[in-house]
Write an enzyme that holds these catalytic residues in place. Sequence first.
Site, PDB file in Angstrom:
ATOM      1  N   GLY A   1       0.841  -1.203   0.000  1.00 15.67           N
ATOM      2  CA  GLY A   1       0.000   0.000   0.000  1.00 15.67           C
ATOM      3  C   GLY A   1       0.866   1.239   0.000  1.00 15.67           C
ATOM      4  N   GLY A   2       0.273   2.333   0.447  1.00 17.12           N
ATOM      5  CA  GLY A   2       0.992   3.617   0.463  1.00 17.12           C
ATOM      6  C   GLY A   2       2.265   3.559   1.288  1.00 17.12           C
TER       7      GLY A   2
ATOM      8  N   GLY B   1      25.049  12.740 -28.707  1.00 16.24           N
ATOM      9  CA  GLY B   1      24.528  13.301 -27.470  1.00 16.24           C
ATOM     10  C   GLY B   1      25.009  12.528 -26.256  1.00 16.24           C
ATOM     11  CB  ALA B   2      25.581   8.929 -25.678  1.00 14.08           C
TER      12      ALA B   2
HETATM   13  C1  HXC Z   1      -3.754  -4.477  11.880  1.00 11.49           C
HETATM   14  C2  HXC Z   1      -2.643  -6.294  11.128  1.00 11.49           C
HETATM   15  C3  HXC Z   1      -2.346  -5.643   9.939  1.00 11.49           C
HETATM   16  C4  HXC Z   1      -2.789  -4.308   9.761  1.00 11.49           C
HETATM   17  C5  HXC Z   1      -1.487  -7.596   9.855  1.00 11.49           C
HETATM   18  N1  HXC Z   1      -2.110  -7.501  11.045  1.00 11.49           N
HETATM   19  N2  HXC Z   1      -1.627  -6.479   9.157  1.00 11.49           N
HETATM   20  N3  HXC Z   1      -3.354  -5.707  12.080  1.00 11.49           N
HETATM   21  N4  HXC Z   1      -3.496  -3.763  10.760  1.00 11.49           N
HETATM   22  N5  HXC Z   1      -2.536  -3.614   8.665  1.00 11.49           N
HETATM   23  C6  HXC Z   1      -2.174  -8.513  12.065  1.00 11.49           C
HETATM   24  C7  HXC Z   1      -3.034  -9.703  11.693  1.00 11.49           C
HETATM   25  O1  HXC Z   1      -4.377  -9.446  11.998  1.00 11.49           O
HETATM   26  C8  HXC Z   1      -2.444 -10.785  12.559  1.00 11.49           C
HETATM   27  O2  HXC Z   1      -2.953 -10.628  13.873  1.00 11.49           O
HETATM   28  C9  HXC Z   1      -0.984 -10.447  12.612  1.00 11.49           C
HETATM   29  O3  HXC Z   1      -0.899  -9.078  12.252  1.00 11.49           O
HETATM   30  C10 HXC Z   1      -0.155 -11.234  11.650  1.00 11.49           C
HETATM   31  O4  HXC Z   1      -0.772 -11.181  10.392  1.00 11.49           O
HETATM   32  P1  HXC Z   1      -1.113 -12.483   9.553  1.00 11.49           P
HETATM   33  O5  HXC Z   1      -2.153 -12.084   8.564  1.00 11.49           O
HETATM   34  O6  HXC Z   1      -1.409 -13.621  10.434  1.00 11.49           O
HETATM   35  O7  HXC Z   1       0.292 -12.720   8.836  1.00 11.49           O
HETATM   36  P2  HXC Z   1       0.556 -13.260   7.394  1.00 11.49           P
HETATM   37  O8  HXC Z   1      -0.277 -14.450   7.082  1.00 11.49           O
HETATM   38  O9  HXC Z   1       2.047 -13.395   7.301  1.00 11.49           O
HETATM   39  O10 HXC Z   1       0.080 -12.097   6.427  1.00 11.49           O
HETATM   40  C11 HXC Z   1       0.732 -10.865   6.473  1.00 11.49           C
HETATM   41  C12 HXC Z   1      -0.066  -9.829   5.641  1.00 11.49           C
HETATM   42  C13 HXC Z   1      -1.521  -9.791   6.075  1.00 11.49           C
HETATM   43  C14 HXC Z   1       0.025 -10.251   4.152  1.00 11.49           C
HETATM   44  C15 HXC Z   1       0.651  -8.488   5.791  1.00 11.49           C
HETATM   45  O11 HXC Z   1      -1.560  -9.673   7.509  1.00 11.49           O
HETATM   46  C16 HXC Z   1      -2.273  -8.657   5.493  1.00 11.49           C
HETATM   47  O12 HXC Z   1      -2.722  -8.733   4.344  1.00 11.49           O
HETATM   48  N6  HXC Z   1      -2.466  -7.588   6.272  1.00 11.49           N
HETATM   49  C17 HXC Z   1      -3.172  -6.421   5.836  1.00 11.49           C
HETATM   50  C18 HXC Z   1      -2.347  -5.637   4.876  1.00 11.49           C
HETATM   51  C19 HXC Z   1      -2.983  -4.344   4.506  1.00 11.49           C
HETATM   52  O13 HXC Z   1      -3.982  -4.317   3.747  1.00 11.49           O
HETATM   53  N7  HXC Z   1      -2.480  -3.246   5.074  1.00 11.49           N
HETATM   54  C20 HXC Z   1      -2.931  -1.955   4.766  1.00 11.49           C
HETATM   55  C21 HXC Z   1      -2.126  -1.522   3.523  1.00 11.49           C
HETATM   56  S1  HXC Z   1      -2.537   0.084   3.047  1.00 11.49           S
HETATM   57  P3  HXC Z   1      -3.308 -11.875  14.823  1.00 11.49           P
HETATM   58  O14 HXC Z   1      -3.884 -11.233  16.028  1.00 11.49           O
HETATM   59  O15 HXC Z   1      -4.263 -12.707  14.041  1.00 11.49           O
HETATM   60  O16 HXC Z   1      -1.999 -12.563  15.060  1.00 11.49           O
HETATM   61  C22 HXC Z   1      -1.461   1.000   3.866  1.00 11.49           C
HETATM   62  C23 HXC Z   1      -1.692   2.427   3.648  1.00 11.49           C
HETATM   63  C24 HXC Z   1      -0.528   3.246   4.077  1.00 11.49           C
HETATM   64  O17 HXC Z   1      -0.610   0.587   4.544  1.00 11.49           O
HETATM   65  C25 HXC Z   1      -0.955   4.644   3.874  1.00 11.49           C
HETATM   66  C26 HXC Z   1       0.151   5.519   3.524  1.00 11.49           C
HETATM   67  C27 HXC Z   1      -0.360   6.780   2.938  1.00 11.49           C
END
Ligand code: HXC
Length: 517
Positions: free
Chosen positions: A172-173, A407-408
């Site tokens: 993501g971001g 040019g290079a």
């Molecule tokens: C809260 C999160 C989290 C998140 C993971 N966890 N990402 N909690 N916010 N963004 C938690 C899970 O719920 C889980 O908790 C623990 O972390 C481990 O994650 P798992 O899913 O069990 O691990 P894994 O199977 O290795 O998968 C990792 C992952 C997946 C691929 C990163 O967790 C995932 O897809 N997370 C969401 C990613 C996402 O969409 N993030 C937002 C991106 S946008 P428990 O309690 O079950 O152990 C962004 C915007 C930034 O970041 C903005 C900038 C401008």
Amino acid sequence: MDTQYQTTLETLERLRAESISAGGDRQKDIQHGKGKLTARERLHLLLDTDSFEEFDVLKVGRGGSLGKEKNYLGDGVITGHGSIDGREVFVFSQDFTVIGGSLGEAHAQKICKVMDLAVKVRAPIIGLNDSGGARIQEGVDALAAYGEIFRRNVSASGVVPQISCIMGPCAGGAVYSPSITDFVFMVEDSSYMFVTGPSVVKTVTHQDITSEELGGARVHARQSGVAHFTVPNDVLALREVRRLISYLPSNNQHRAPLLDLSDPHNRTDPALDYLVPENPTQTYDMKVLIFSILDGAEFMEVHAGFARNILCGFGRLGGQTVGLVANQPAVLAGVLDSDASFKAGRFVRFCDAFNIPLITLVDVPGFMPGPDQEHGGIIRHGAKLLYAFTEATVPRISVIVRKAYGGAYLVMNSKHIHCDVNYAWPTAEIAVLGSKGAAEVIHRKEIAAAENPEAMLNQKMEDYRKTFANPFLAAERGYIDDVIFPRDTRPHLIRTLQMLDSKRAEGPKRKHGNIPL
Ligand code: HXC
């Protein structure tokens, strides 16, 4: 001892222990099971033994925007400072074992604190990224927190070196913080970076693609150019970060540390006299020259897998760090294309920002022709490299090894864009065009009318080569300062670097130029 004080000490001890093991043993095992080290283990390998001083061990978040989520001491990131080879660096290491290393308000405040301190004391910032991204439970507060980090990345840019090491998810971001930093390392098979993940890709484009295929280390090292370095595992990644730091100054006011590798300054290499093949269309490996001239044959290549037709990286000459930019005749004949221009342009700007002298080794037949490059914007990408070299005020030395066409020739650190000292080997060919192209243009009618057009073309090419394909016309004009024997390249470079040591050059006053980004 006062019992209340005794209780406080015990509480402190308990809280510290709780913070250190916040993720718990199960999460730690899962992390190890993925072939990854924990955030603390990584810092232990990155920093000099016992040099780490941690901040905000006891900091907690506000429990999500509704205040109902469980709080973890340290909030999923370890921050502080330590040393690498005795030099101060600031670090943050995201702890995937705590809420997936996700970034909330407190987590970001910890990172911002060390970034602010790094800029105050003018020391590099190293981020070890392993995070699920914005902490979903914290909503807009998590987004705001990223904004605080981005803002600091930008204001630290060009002030202190910023290094990102991607050791897990970065999606993501969130990808935009590392991408603003100067160098991105990625660990193969356990890290990935993408703006939108495979599930969104599937929904929008109906395409099945894995995280690795979409944004793994190899893709970013070879195709997108997002990753400057890829490494097989965490241990090697951290070792390479230490190695990179050894070439860099701590900030834009300092010089890179000198490192004497006991390689004689006047060492010559007679084999270089035979490096360039007689046939101008035959390739050779520019790395032979690079390894020959640098102290101890040590070269840390940047973007090694991306735009391999140009080589960029760090080495040392006479103990001093230099940034090398060299055309690579062994790949696409060393032609400049859009990716090569971007790669070298950004590298040149880094070196210029951090007082690292630039050495160019030139063998370039021109810019890559064709609709793909033209429509892909080679005009604006090529302009980046031209702009970057022209603007650079660090000591600049160029060696034309063979071709320097059109040019290079100008773009590759020529005298005309203010290179300080320009050398050429006797094998240099400095001309507007290569011999075939030139003969076909200026003798078109004569060749067409000839009984044997091919023989006539060859004759005209030969005449052209005799007149133009040498360094002597440019040397007569003073565009080349000296035509040197290849074997003496290292001593010439070291002596010239010493001469340029006190170079001072300033451009006109302005807010900033408008580089064609
Ligand atoms: C809260 C999160 C989290 C998140 C993971 N966890 N990402 N909690 N916010 N963004 C938690 C899970 O719920 C889980 O908790 C623990 O972390 C481990 O994650 P798992 O899913 O069990 O691990 P894994 O199977 O290795 O998968 C990792 C992952 C997946 C691929 C990163 O967790 C995932 O897809 N997370 C969401 C990613 C996402 O969409 N993030 C937002 C991106 S946008 P428990 O309690 O079950 O152990 C962004 C915007 C930034 O970041 C903005 C900038 C401008």
